[in-house]
Design a protein around this motif. Structure first.
Motif, PDB file in Angstrom:
ATOM      1  N   GLN A  99       8.802 -21.967  -0.836  1.00 36.07           N
ATOM      2  CA  GLN A  99       8.142 -23.302  -0.492  1.00 36.07           C
ATOM      3  C   GLN A  99       9.120 -24.011   0.457  1.00 36.07           C
ATOM      4  N   ARG A 100      10.272 -23.633  -0.276  1.00 37.07           N
ATOM      5  CA  ARG A 100      11.668 -24.432   0.638  1.00 37.07           C
ATOM      6  C   ARG A 100      11.328 -24.128   2.402  1.00 37.07           C
ATOM      7  N   LEU A 101      11.749 -23.636   2.298  1.00 35.37           N
ATOM      8  CA  LEU A 101      10.628 -23.102   3.755  1.00 35.37           C
ATOM      9  C   LEU A 101       9.927 -22.695   5.083  1.00 35.37           C
TER      10      LEU A 101
ATOM     11  N   ILE B 232       4.433 -25.027  13.186  1.00 31.69           N
ATOM     12  CA  ILE B 232       3.315 -23.935  12.849  1.00 31.69           C
ATOM     13  C   ILE B 232       2.986 -22.710  12.462  1.00 31.69           C
ATOM     14  N   GLN B 233       4.041 -21.533  13.548  1.00 35.53           N
ATOM     15  CA  GLN B 233       3.873 -19.787  13.736  1.00 35.53           C
ATOM     16  C   GLN B 233       5.310 -19.611  12.165  1.00 35.53           C
ATOM     17  N   GLN B 234       5.859 -20.123  11.709  1.00 40.16           N
ATOM     18  CA  GLN B 234       6.529 -19.951  10.295  1.00 40.16           C
ATOM     19  C   GLN B 234       5.488 -20.576   9.239  1.00 40.16           C
ATOM     20  N   LYS B 235       5.000 -21.841   9.328  1.00 38.32           N
ATOM     21  CA  LYS B 235       4.080 -21.664   8.344  1.00 38.32           C
ATOM     22  C   LYS B 235       3.122 -21.040   7.895  1.00 38.32           C
ATOM     23  N   ASN B 236       2.687 -20.502   9.234  1.00 42.87           N
ATOM     24  CA  ASN B 236       1.525 -19.691   9.194  1.00 42.87           C
ATOM     25  C   ASN B 236       1.931 -18.092   8.847  1.00 42.87           C
ATOM     26  N   TRP B 237       2.918 -17.450   8.866  1.00 47.54           N
ATOM     27  CA  TRP B 237       3.367 -16.695   8.416  1.00 47.54           C
ATOM     28  C   TRP B 237       3.732 -16.944   6.948  1.00 47.54           C
ATOM     29  N   ILE B 238       4.245 -17.512   6.458  1.00 48.93           N
ATOM     30  CA  ILE B 238       4.399 -17.611   5.022  1.00 48.93           C
ATOM     31  C   ILE B 238       3.287 -17.966   3.928  1.00 48.93           C
ATOM     32  N   GLY B 239       2.429 -18.458   5.030  1.00 51.91           N
ATOM     33  CA  GLY B 239       1.091 -18.605   4.319  1.00 51.91           C
ATOM     34  C   GLY B 239       0.739 -19.172   3.065  1.00 51.91           C
ATOM     35  N   ARG B 240       1.132 -20.002   2.959  1.00 51.21           N
ATOM     36  CA  ARG B 240       1.249 -21.289   1.101  1.00 51.21           C
ATOM     37  C   ARG B 240      -0.942 -20.786   1.397  1.00 51.21           C
ATOM     38  N   SER B 241      -1.007 -20.778  -0.158  1.00 48.33           N
ATOM     39  CA  SER B 241      -2.247 -20.904  -0.443  1.00 48.33           C
ATOM     40  C   SER B 241      -2.389 -21.054  -1.815  1.00 48.33           C
ATOM     41  N   THR B 242      -3.371 -22.086  -2.228  1.00 52.35           N
ATOM     42  CA  THR B 242      -3.214 -22.750  -4.013  1.00 52.35           C
ATOM     43  C   THR B 242      -4.603 -22.271  -4.255  1.00 52.35           C
ATOM     44  N   GLY B 243      -5.139 -21.710  -5.576  1.00 55.35           N
ATOM     45  CA  GLY B 243      -5.932 -21.138  -5.879  1.00 55.35           C
ATOM     46  C   GLY B 243      -5.231 -21.384  -8.183  1.00 55.35           C
TER      47      GLY B 243
ATOM     48  N   GLY C  26      -7.136 -18.428 -21.995  1.00 55.00           N
ATOM     49  CA  GLY C  26      -5.458 -17.215 -21.579  1.00 55.00           C
ATOM     50  C   GLY C  26      -5.718 -16.388 -21.051  1.00 55.00           C
ATOM     51  N   ILE C  27      -6.826 -16.613 -20.023  1.00 51.49           N
ATOM     52  CA  ILE C  27      -7.264 -14.995 -19.111  1.00 51.49           C
ATOM     53  C   ILE C  27      -7.382 -15.442 -17.324  1.00 51.49           C
ATOM     54  N   GLY C  28      -6.714 -16.200 -17.625  1.00 50.05           N
ATOM     55  CA  GLY C  28      -6.294 -17.207 -16.432  1.00 50.05           C
ATOM     56  C   GLY C  28      -5.083 -18.421 -16.286  1.00 50.05           C
ATOM     57  N   LYS C  29      -4.331 -18.404 -14.768  1.00 43.83           N
ATOM     58  CA  LYS C  29      -4.263 -19.791 -14.538  1.00 43.83           C
ATOM     59  C   LYS C  29      -4.110 -20.360 -12.924  1.00 43.83           C
ATOM     60  N   ALA C  30      -3.329 -21.440 -13.022  1.00 39.92           N
ATOM     61  CA  ALA C  30      -3.559 -22.166 -10.950  1.00 39.92           C
ATOM     62  C   ALA C  30      -2.153 -21.636 -10.752  1.00 39.92           C
ATOM     63  N   LYS C  31      -2.296 -20.762  -9.583  1.00 38.56           N
ATOM     64  CA  LYS C  31      -1.290 -20.994  -9.259  1.00 38.56           C
ATOM     65  C   LYS C  31      -0.496 -20.804  -7.311  1.00 38.56           C
ATOM     66  N   VAL C  32      -0.304 -20.301  -6.528  1.00 36.00           N
ATOM     67  CA  VAL C  32       0.449 -21.120  -5.163  1.00 36.00           C
ATOM     68  C   VAL C  32       0.634 -19.853  -5.006  1.00 36.00           C
ATOM     69  N   ASN C  33       0.212 -18.806  -4.250  1.00 36.57           N
ATOM     70  CA  ASN C  33       0.122 -17.218  -3.463  1.00 36.57           C
ATOM     71  C   ASN C  33       0.889 -17.703  -2.081  1.00 36.57           C
TER      72      ASN C  33
ATOM     73  N   LYS D  22      19.802 -21.333   3.322  1.00 37.84           N
ATOM     74  CA  LYS D  22      19.585 -22.012   2.295  1.00 37.84           C
ATOM     75  C   LYS D  22      20.567 -21.255   0.741  1.00 37.84           C
ATOM     76  N   PHE D  23      20.531 -20.262   0.868  1.00 39.34           N
ATOM     77  CA  PHE D  23      21.449 -19.661  -0.149  1.00 39.34           C
ATOM     78  C   PHE D  23      22.483 -18.999  -0.162  1.00 39.34           C
ATOM     79  N   LEU D  24      23.460 -19.374   1.139  1.00 38.71           N
ATOM     80  CA  LEU D  24      24.588 -20.033   0.804  1.00 38.71           C
ATOM     81  C   LEU D  24      24.893 -21.668   0.336  1.00 38.71           C
ATOM     82  N   TYR D  25      24.145 -21.999   0.984  1.00 36.27           N
ATOM     83  CA  TYR D  25      23.929 -23.579   0.164  1.00 36.27           C
ATOM     84  C   TYR D  25      23.989 -23.901  -1.248  1.00 36.27           C
ATOM     85  N   ASP D  26      23.269 -22.727  -1.283  1.00 36.60           N
ATOM     86  CA  ASP D  26      23.084 -23.292  -2.902  1.00 36.60           C
ATOM     87  C   ASP D  26      24.259 -22.663  -4.365  1.00 36.60           C
ATOM     88  N   ILE D  27      24.405 -21.894  -3.458  1.00 38.81           N
ATOM     89  CA  ILE D  27      26.266 -21.216  -4.050  1.00 38.81           C
ATOM     90  C   ILE D  27      27.045 -21.559  -3.745  1.00 38.81           C
TER      91      ILE D  27
END
Length: 809
Positions: A200-202, A217-228, A408-415, A552-557
């Motif tokens: 998501q941060r990317l 656009i290419q980066q977003k499409n490759w990461i491919g966020r979808s909600t469901g 208890g058989i499902g939940k909202a999810k971002v994939n 981003k990881f190096l920034y986090d640490i």
């Protein structure tokens, strides 16, 4: 005097190196900083090609201008030198990869210097240098310690020729992007990096960056966020089968399920299946196919229905068949799907072939027979769906999601389509992974004070028949002690992928000799982020994504000061062969920069590469156009014989000079190099038409300097400027006066009845009557007035006058 590029260009290349002309000041400089970066090359045996020369020349032009603008410019070069091509060459020719790499780098460096690039050679790096890969290994250890590096057995992409694992990004149209050989699926134990933790941060952090839109656009499409929603279906065995769906509102229309052939539940169920042999045969066939082949939309749907196990639809309790099919991938989502054939083209085709039930659950303009449903249609009305009936799709989704959570058989999810990064390679020529395995303690990181873990010298680099790294044969190197308990242990024998060293190299340029850290905090605080990075579109979902993740990881640490490594990203088009075909050895149309430089000189090569066309688009090579650029440089050279000694602008040239400075300045920043050069060509034409002074030549040469630096320095010296002012490349960029870029007069087209009769000159922004009077005074128009009379006139300000006439009565 003839322009002798063969002697002039080496003279200035030698001088620039000896005097360290382009040496970058340290971070203590009080100048504003500018960090210009090009993707460092893989030093292949073929050497530099025009594909390298286009982006390198472009960023060299930008870097040279920014120095003249008063910036402290970091413009570095290095070599991405680990990797399969060198190892394969070493195997074939029985030469150690280190020797191959050394020789190739020597050749690349010579070619880069031959083209006059203004790199700071004191900052040169090489990813195979232990002083460099010590810090690549250090970063891996930090990833491991923070839970972002892990080892697991999983289906992976296996190149049948390279005999190593490939990341998804390295498989192009079902084949290895390196060698072009078929890629199959294979179970392997692999080191993985959790790039998915940053998915998501990317996406989100692209918003603040000056990246060209197609890169974003290419980066977003490759990461491919979808909600469901994530939903648990029960199997008749009692096991949960978890699926992810973007359309939980269609659950009542789910009439069968499909698992990937690699799904983990199949091993457990195999003894229960009446058609286990058929299932196993299908699994074997699927393993021989690439992900691309398996997910091709137009391919014939295949599968096997499990005999002995069924699924249970959680919203109505109905038992539904379970199939395995290769169009479902274990590495995407949960490796299982619910199929709603009434509203999905692929599910519809599958259901028709295998006789599955089709239940319409969304009405309202949808054609069930053609399965025309799309996820964007939120206006359809739910039917055959019990408590959802009558709701629109948009309203039904939150209702069913809440119901699933309450039950208890499902939940909202971002994939995300993005998968974790397969990080290990079963080859020799790469960074050793600094991990050891102890039977008692499991995987343990090598203590940091033992870095770098050196790549051992080996006699054979051949991949092993069992797919393990050649390092696995080196028992003396493999055997070690556990850093935790001191007992016997063995080293990891897989090596890192080539993408490892390129994921942080831009940081090392900031402080390349530091032996205490990958770069000092002071250096990174001053230089970060990279101001302008140019690279190929083919690296948008590989290197660019990977390096943003590492940063981003190096920034986090707390290692780096910015959350993003690059503020600006541009890209270039490919240079094609004569006639517009892609360059290749088989076509015999590969352009060797050495040949062009030998025949025409480096400055001609540089100028042509920038003049060839729109920088972002592909352009075809033309030998005739190369010759034209050489003729232009000859014309500039010959102006020395005709210019006067005055250091002022010639009045007749002043307007053209100021206009040229304005255009060339803006065009370089906009990467419109071809139109910048065209403006310089036009200015040279003016000088030949009007004569020129040394003052005129000074402005021309300074603007031409980033494009043709060798010739400009020689002319600068011959005209006497260097003795008083130093090298041309160290001069301030010429300034323009906006008021002097506006022409005093404009040329108007004169038409009669829409047909051109000639042109007239009038003061800029003249009133209509002045324009009409000038038009009527034109000889051809005045003659027509002897027999014609003016009906009306139309004036387009500063452009044209159209006169409408009729015969005199």
């Amino acid at each position: 005097m003839k322009y002798d590029f063969a002697s002039i260009e080496p003279k200035w290349q030698k001088k620039w190196l000896e005097e360290k002309t382009f040496h970058c000041e340290n971070h203590s400089s009080d100048k504003p900083k500018f960090y210009a970066l090009v993707e460092f090359p893989y030093p292949s045996g073929q050497g530099l090609h025009v594909g390298h020369a286009r982006p390198y020349t472009a960023m060299d032009v930008v870097a040279r201008k920014r120095r003249m603008d008063g910036y402290n410019v970091l413009f570095p070069m290095g070599y991405d030198a680990f990797g399969l091509p060198t190892e394969n060459y070493a195997i074939k020719n029985h030469i150690h990869p280190a020797k191959v790499t050394h020789d190739n780098i020597q050749n690349f460096r010579r070619q880069l210097q031959m083209l006059g690039y203004s790199f700071d050679w004191d900052r040169e790096i090489n990813t195979t240098d232990p002083a460099y890969y010590k810090w690549t290994q250090w970063i891996f250890l930090q990833l491991y310690k923070h839970g972002l590096a892990y080892k697991t057995t999983m289906p992976v992409n296996w190149c049948t020729s390279c005999k190593c694992v490939l990341a998804n990004e390295e498989v192009v149209e079902g084949v290895c992007e390196r060698c072009g050989s078929p890629v199959i699926r294979k179970e392997k134990s692999q080191w993985m990096l959790k790039i998915t933790e940053y998915a998501q941060r990317l996406i989100d952090d692209l918003d603040g960056l000056d990246f060209i839109e197609r890169v974003k656009i290419q980066q977003k499409n490759w990461i491919g966020r979808s909600t469901g929603a994530e939903v648990a279906f029960k199997a008749t065995t009692g096991d949960d089968i978890v699926v992810f769906t973007t359309r939980p509102d269609t659950l009542f229309g789910a009439t069968y399920m499909v698992l990937s052939p690699e799904h983990e539940l199949l091993k457990k169920w195999m003894p229960l299946l009446g058609n286990a042999d058929e299932v196993k045969a299908y699994q074997a066939a699927a393993a021989s196919k690439s992900d691309l082949e398996r997910t091709e939309l137009n391919k014939e749907k295949t599968g096997v229905c499990l005999d002995g196990v069924k699924g249970v639809n959680p919203v109505n309790g109905r038992e539904i068949p379970i199939f395995i099919s290769d169009y479902v991938l274990a590495t995407y989502g949960t490796g299982a799907i619910m199929a709603v054939p009434a509203h999905d083209d692929r599910d519809w085709e599958f259901a028709k072939k295998f006789g599955c039930e089709i239940i319409e659950v969304v009405s309202g303009g949808e054609n069930v027979q053609k399965a025309a449903f799309t996820a964007k249609d939120e206006t359809g009305i739910l039917v055959n769906s019990e408590f959802l009936n009558g709701l629109t799709v948009k309203d039904a989704i939150p209702v069913i999601t809440k119901w699933l959570e309450e039950k208890g058989i499902g939940k909202a999810k971002v994939n995300y389509k993005l998968r974790d990064w397969v990080f290990s390679r079963q080859r020799y020529w790469g960074e050793p992974i600094p991990m050891v395995y102890c039977e008692t303690c499991g995987w343990q990181p090598l203590p940091e004070d033992q870095l770098p873990l050196l790549l051992p010298d080996v006699e054979s680099y051949e991949p092993t028949d069992d797919g393990e790294s050649p390092l696995s044969k080196m028992t003396e190197w493999v055997s070690t002690t556990c850093p935790h308990c001191g007992g016997p242990a063995r080293r990891e024998t897989d090596t890192m992928p080539q993408w490892a060293g390129s994921s942080w190299y831009f940081l090392r340029y900031m402080d390349p000799c530091n032996d205490k850290a990958l770069a000092s905090q002071e250096a990174m605080a001053y230089w970060s982020p990279v101001d302008w990075y140019n690279g190929g579109m083919e690296h948008t979902t590989l290197h660019l994504l990977y390096s943003r993740f590492w940063h981003k990881f190096l920034y986090d640490i707390g290692v780096v000061p910015t959350k993003e490594p690059y503020q600006k990203r541009t890209s270039h088009g490919m240079i094609l062969g004569e006639g517009g075909e892609k360059m290749s050895k088989s076509r015999g149309n590969v352009i060797n920069p050495n040949d062009v430089v030998a025949q025409y000189g480096a400055d001609t090569m540089r100028l042509y590469i920038m003049f060839i066309g729109d920088f972002e688009k592909a352009a075809a090579w033309s030998d005739n156009a190369v010759k034209g650029c050489k003729r232009f440089l000859d014309r500039v050279w010959n102006l020395m014989d005709a210019c006067t000694d005055s250091l002022d602008y010639t009045p007749v040239n002043e307007l053209a000079i100021h206009k040229a400075i304005k255009k060339v300045s803006s065009d370089i920043e906009a990467m419109k190099f071809n139109t910048a050069i065209a403006a310089l060509m036009s200015l040279v034409n003016d000088f030949y038409a009007n004569g020129c002074s040394k003052g005129d030549m000074s402005a021309l040469l300074l603007m031409l300097s980033p494009f043709a630096p060798h010739m400009v320095e020689e002319m600068w010296e011959l005209l006497g400027f260097a003795a008083e002012r130093g090298m041309a490349c160290r001069q301030p960029w010429p300034a323009y006066d906006e008021s002097k870029t506006i022409e005093a007069e404009v040329t108007l087209a004169v038409q009669v009845g829409g047909k051109l009769k000639g042109t007239v000159s009038v003061p800029v922004d003249s009133d209509d009557q002045t324009c009409v009077d000038a038009a009527l005074a034109l000889d051809k128009v005045a003659k027509m007035l002897e027999t014609m009379t003016v009906v009306k006139t139309i004036v387009v300000k500063n452009k044209l006058v159209n006169v409408v006439m009729k015969p005199k009565a």
